[in-house]
Design a protein around this motif. Structure first.
Motif, PDB file in Angstrom:
ATOM      1  N   ARG A   1      -5.977  -8.286  -1.721  1.00  0.00           N
ATOM      2  CA  ARG A   1      -4.523  -8.218  -1.857  1.00  0.00           C
ATOM      3  C   ARG A   1      -3.851  -9.174  -0.872  1.00  0.00           C
ATOM      4  O   ARG A   1      -2.970  -8.793  -0.103  1.00  0.00           O
ATOM      5  N   LEU A   2      -4.304 -10.425  -0.913  1.00  0.00           N
ATOM      6  CA  LEU A   2      -3.685 -11.496  -0.124  1.00  0.00           C
ATOM      7  C   LEU A   2      -2.416 -11.933  -0.838  1.00  0.00           C
ATOM      8  O   LEU A   2      -2.462 -12.486  -1.937  1.00  0.00           O
TER       9      LEU A   2
ATOM     10  N   PHE B   1      -2.095  -9.344   4.018  1.00  0.00           N
ATOM     11  CA  PHE B   1      -3.388  -9.004   3.427  1.00  0.00           C
ATOM     12  C   PHE B   1      -3.871  -7.683   4.019  1.00  0.00           C
ATOM     13  O   PHE B   1      -3.406  -7.244   5.069  1.00  0.00           O
ATOM     14  N   ASP B   2      -4.814  -7.045   3.313  1.00  0.00           N
ATOM     15  CA  ASP B   2      -5.406  -5.783   3.756  1.00  0.00           C
ATOM     16  C   ASP B   2      -6.774  -6.040   4.364  1.00  0.00           C
ATOM     17  O   ASP B   2      -7.504  -6.935   3.932  1.00  0.00           O
ATOM     18  N   VAL B   3      -7.128  -5.220   5.355  1.00  0.00           N
ATOM     19  CA  VAL B   3      -8.444  -5.339   5.995  1.00  0.00           C
ATOM     20  C   VAL B   3      -9.252  -4.043   5.908  1.00  0.00           C
ATOM     21  O   VAL B   3     -10.458  -4.047   6.133  1.00  0.00           O
ATOM     22  N   LEU B   4      -8.587  -2.925   5.596  1.00  0.00           N
ATOM     23  CA  LEU B   4      -9.258  -1.636   5.463  1.00  0.00           C
ATOM     24  C   LEU B   4      -8.669  -0.892   4.271  1.00  0.00           C
ATOM     25  O   LEU B   4      -7.491  -1.081   3.952  1.00  0.00           O
ATOM     26  N   TYR B   5      -9.465  -0.062   3.624  1.00  0.00           N
ATOM     27  CA  TYR B   5      -8.913   0.811   2.590  1.00  0.00           C
ATOM     28  C   TYR B   5      -9.791   2.036   2.419  1.00  0.00           C
ATOM     29  O   TYR B   5     -10.986   2.040   2.728  1.00  0.00           O
ATOM     30  N   PHE B   6      -9.171   3.106   1.927  1.00  0.00           N
ATOM     31  CA  PHE B   6      -9.910   4.323   1.596  1.00  0.00           C
ATOM     32  C   PHE B   6      -9.158   5.032   0.488  1.00  0.00           C
ATOM     33  O   PHE B   6      -7.927   5.169   0.546  1.00  0.00           O
ATOM     34  N   GLY B   7      -9.869   5.444  -0.537  1.00  0.00           N
ATOM     35  CA  GLY B   7      -9.191   6.084  -1.644  1.00  0.00           C
ATOM     36  C   GLY B   7     -10.122   6.834  -2.561  1.00  0.00           C
ATOM     37  O   GLY B   7     -11.301   7.044  -2.255  1.00  0.00           O
ATOM     38  N   TYR B   8      -9.564   7.215  -3.706  1.00  0.00           N
ATOM     39  CA  TYR B   8     -10.319   8.000  -4.682  1.00  0.00           C
ATOM     40  C   TYR B   8     -10.030   7.461  -6.078  1.00  0.00           C
ATOM     41  O   TYR B   8      -8.852   7.313  -6.458  1.00  0.00           O
TER      42      TYR B   8
ATOM     43  N   PHE C   1     -10.077   8.334  -9.809  1.00  0.00           N
ATOM     44  CA  PHE C   1     -10.118   9.504 -10.670  1.00  0.00           C
ATOM     45  C   PHE C   1     -10.892   9.233 -11.962  1.00  0.00           C
ATOM     46  O   PHE C   1     -11.578  10.112 -12.466  1.00  0.00           O
ATOM     47  N   ASN C   2     -10.746   8.026 -12.474  1.00  0.00           N
ATOM     48  CA  ASN C   2     -11.435   7.623 -13.700  1.00  0.00           C
ATOM     49  C   ASN C   2     -11.426   6.095 -13.743  1.00  0.00           C
ATOM     50  O   ASN C   2     -10.846   5.451 -12.856  1.00  0.00           O
ATOM     51  N   PRO C   3     -12.055   5.472 -14.749  1.00  0.00           N
ATOM     52  CA  PRO C   3     -12.118   4.007 -14.771  1.00  0.00           C
ATOM     53  C   PRO C   3     -10.775   3.296 -14.831  1.00  0.00           C
ATOM     54  O   PRO C   3     -10.693   2.108 -14.565  1.00  0.00           O
ATOM     55  N   LYS C   4      -9.688   4.028 -15.141  1.00  0.00           N
ATOM     56  CA  LYS C   4      -8.393   3.384 -15.313  1.00  0.00           C
ATOM     57  C   LYS C   4      -7.376   3.707 -14.225  1.00  0.00           C
ATOM     58  O   LYS C   4      -6.282   3.151 -14.231  1.00  0.00           O
ATOM     59  N   PHE C   5      -7.721   4.590 -13.278  1.00  0.00           N
ATOM     60  CA  PHE C   5      -6.716   4.991 -12.283  1.00  0.00           C
ATOM     61  C   PHE C   5      -7.373   5.346 -10.960  1.00  0.00           C
ATOM     62  O   PHE C   5      -8.379   6.064 -10.922  1.00  0.00           O
ATOM     63  N   LYS C   6      -6.791   4.828  -9.866  1.00  0.00           N
ATOM     64  CA  LYS C   6      -7.225   5.217  -8.533  1.00  0.00           C
ATOM     65  C   LYS C   6      -6.040   5.214  -7.579  1.00  0.00           C
ATOM     66  O   LYS C   6      -5.010   4.566  -7.829  1.00  0.00           O
ATOM     67  N   VAL C   7      -6.179   5.945  -6.488  1.00  0.00           N
ATOM     68  CA  VAL C   7      -5.176   6.021  -5.427  1.00  0.00           C
ATOM     69  C   VAL C   7      -5.881   5.679  -4.121  1.00  0.00           C
ATOM     70  O   VAL C   7      -6.975   6.180  -3.853  1.00  0.00           O
ATOM     71  N   TYR C   8      -5.262   4.821  -3.314  1.00  0.00           N
ATOM     72  CA  TYR C   8      -5.901   4.470  -2.051  1.00  0.00           C
ATOM     73  C   TYR C   8      -4.855   4.083  -1.010  1.00  0.00           C
ATOM     74  O   TYR C   8      -3.757   3.613  -1.335  1.00  0.00           O
ATOM     75  N   ILE C   9      -5.204   4.312   0.233  1.00  0.00           N
ATOM     76  CA  ILE C   9      -4.393   3.893   1.370  1.00  0.00           C
ATOM     77  C   ILE C   9      -5.102   2.734   2.054  1.00  0.00           C
ATOM     78  O   ILE C   9      -6.335   2.699   2.107  1.00  0.00           O
ATOM     79  N   ALA C  10      -4.341   1.771   2.526  1.00  0.00           N
ATOM     80  CA  ALA C  10      -4.930   0.571   3.124  1.00  0.00           C
ATOM     81  C   ALA C  10      -4.266   0.272   4.463  1.00  0.00           C
ATOM     82  O   ALA C  10      -3.253   0.873   4.827  1.00  0.00           O
ATOM     83  N   GLY C  11      -4.846  -0.658   5.173  1.00  0.00           N
ATOM     84  CA  GLY C  11      -4.281  -1.127   6.436  1.00  0.00           C
ATOM     85  C   GLY C  11      -4.448  -2.624   6.543  1.00  0.00           C
ATOM     86  O   GLY C  11      -5.493  -3.167   6.163  1.00  0.00           O
ATOM     87  N   GLY C  12      -3.421  -3.314   7.021  1.00  0.00           N
ATOM     88  CA  GLY C  12      -3.505  -4.766   7.122  1.00  0.00           C
ATOM     89  C   GLY C  12      -2.351  -5.335   7.928  1.00  0.00           C
ATOM     90  O   GLY C  12      -1.746  -4.635   8.752  1.00  0.00           O
ATOM     91  N   PHE C  13      -2.054  -6.607   7.681  1.00  0.00           N
ATOM     92  CA  PHE C  13      -1.062  -7.325   8.476  1.00  0.00           C
ATOM     93  C   PHE C  13      -0.082  -8.055   7.565  1.00  0.00           C
ATOM     94  O   PHE C  13      -0.418  -8.439   6.446  1.00  0.00           O
ATOM     95  N   ASP C  14       1.138  -8.229   8.084  1.00  0.00           N
ATOM     96  CA  ASP C  14       2.221  -8.798   7.289  1.00  0.00           C
ATOM     97  C   ASP C  14       3.091  -9.682   8.187  1.00  0.00           C
ATOM     98  O   ASP C  14       3.477  -9.276   9.284  1.00  0.00           O
ATOM     99  N   TRP C  15       3.384 -10.895   7.700  1.00  0.00           N
ATOM    100  CA  TRP C  15       4.249 -11.819   8.432  1.00  0.00           C
ATOM    101  C   TRP C  15       5.428 -12.253   7.555  1.00  0.00           C
ATOM    102  O   TRP C  15       5.245 -12.549   6.366  1.00  0.00           O
ATOM    103  N   THR C  16       6.621 -12.294   8.134  1.00  0.00           N
ATOM    104  CA  THR C  16       7.795 -12.892   7.498  1.00  0.00           C
ATOM    105  C   THR C  16       8.207 -14.091   8.340  1.00  0.00           C
ATOM    106  O   THR C  16       8.450 -13.958   9.549  1.00  0.00           O
ATOM    107  N   LEU C  17       8.287 -15.271   7.713  1.00  0.00           N
ATOM    108  CA  LEU C  17       8.526 -16.532   8.424  1.00  0.00           C
ATOM    109  C   LEU C  17       9.820 -17.157   7.910  1.00  0.00           C
ATOM    110  O   LEU C  17       9.868 -17.692   6.805  1.00  0.00           O
ATOM    111  N   ILE C  18      10.882 -17.088   8.731  1.00  0.00           N
ATOM    112  CA  ILE C  18      12.199 -17.590   8.345  1.00  0.00           C
ATOM    113  C   ILE C  18      12.401 -18.979   8.949  1.00  0.00           C
ATOM    114  O   ILE C  18      12.372 -19.137  10.172  1.00  0.00           O
ATOM    115  N   ARG C  19      12.626 -19.979   8.106  1.00  0.00           N
ATOM    116  CA  ARG C  19      12.859 -21.345   8.574  1.00  0.00           C
ATOM    117  C   ARG C  19      14.364 -21.568   8.682  1.00  0.00           C
ATOM    118  O   ARG C  19      15.067 -21.764   7.686  1.00  0.00           O
TER     119      ARG C  19
END
Length: 264
Positions: free
Chosen positions: A68-69, A103-110, A112-130
């Motif tokens: 998820r970059l 982007f994300d560097v960690l995730y953990f989730g479940y 439920f079936n081949p078409k749906f999952k729920v997960y929590i992630a952890g990562g970093f985010d930058w906003t660059l204003i010129r």
């Protein structure tokens, strides 16, 4: 939770998960199954393969990842308008060079079936204003302030960096004959400020960097929507609270949009 404590927790988790994935091969993904928990080291759209049968039963999953970059553009919204009000005109920016990276560097989730999952992630985010104007945002001030400079900056970038923790709900179709599928991923996100920075380049002063919190919101709350096919998609993010924790910038929010790599 303080940022240093949050980072300690994340790093501890990364070390623990690294031990589980120490035998990962040079290919994109190695999956370790133990008591129906699926832990993986992944880089991109490799969680499932077209050669692997769709598992009908639910299962846990998690691990160290680089997925998820998001690369795109950021826009400021001043009380519902893309035009900045007179009090915020000093933040006028170059749209094509005002960007976001996350982007994300960690995730953990479940799943439920081949078409749906729920997960929590952890990562970093930058906003660059010129910034367009030859100004310097001031450090260690109770409100967001600036001074005009008698120099011409070839680069005047005002940025923030956050640790983000998204909760994602992912819907996906069945794989086609090419092993590809469509994705819809959406959910809320909370972010914790690491720091703000002003980076300036000029012939008079050379390259300069200044770090401070610059009244950026210490805790940011928003939401993300992604749609994609295969490992590539489009995203948009909107943050519900104000961009700055300052009275003069009340109602000034930001959003971003662009391309996502590594949907899975």
């Amino acid at each position: 939770m303080k940022i240093n404590q949050l980072m300690t927790v994340m790093l501890t988790g990364m070390v623990g998960l690294s031990a589980l994935t120490a035998n990962a091969q040079s290919d994109s993904t190695k999956v370790i199954k133990h008591k129906k928990i699926n832990v993986s080291l992944s880089f991109g759209d490799k969680e499932d393969s077209v050669k692997k049968a769709e598992a009908p039963k639910g299962r846990f999953m998690g691990g160290i990842t680089f997925t998820r970059l998001d690369l795109g553009f950021s826009r400021l919204i001043d009380n519902g308008s893309f035009s900045l009000s007179p009090k915020n005109k000093f933040l006028d920016y170059r749209g094509i060079k005002t960007s976001t990276v996350s982007f994300d560097v960690l995730y953990f989730g479940y799943r439920f079936n081949p078409k749906f999952k729920v997960y929590i992630a952890g990562g970093f985010d930058w906003t660059l204003i010129r910034l367009k104007n030859n100004i310097t945002i001031q450090r260690n001030t109770p409100d967001l302030t600036y001074v005009e400079d008698p120099v011409n900056f070839s680069k005047n970038r005002f940025s923030s960096s956050y640790v983000h923790i998204p909760l994602n709900f992912e819907f996906r179709t069945k794989e086609n004959d090419k092993g590809k599928r469509f994705y819809l991923v959406l959910g809320p996100e909370v972010s914790f400020l690491l720091n703000g920075m002003v980076k300036q380049i000029s012939s008079e002063r050379g390259k300069q960097k200044f770090r401070d919190d610059y009244d950026f919101q210490p805790v940011r709350v928003g939401g993300t929507v992604r749609i994609g096919y295969g490992g590539i998609g489009l995203f948009t993010k909107y943050y519900f609270n104000d961009m700055f924790d300052s009275v003069s910038q009340k109602g000034l929010k930001n959003m971003s949009f662009g391309i996502t790599f590594g949907l899975n």
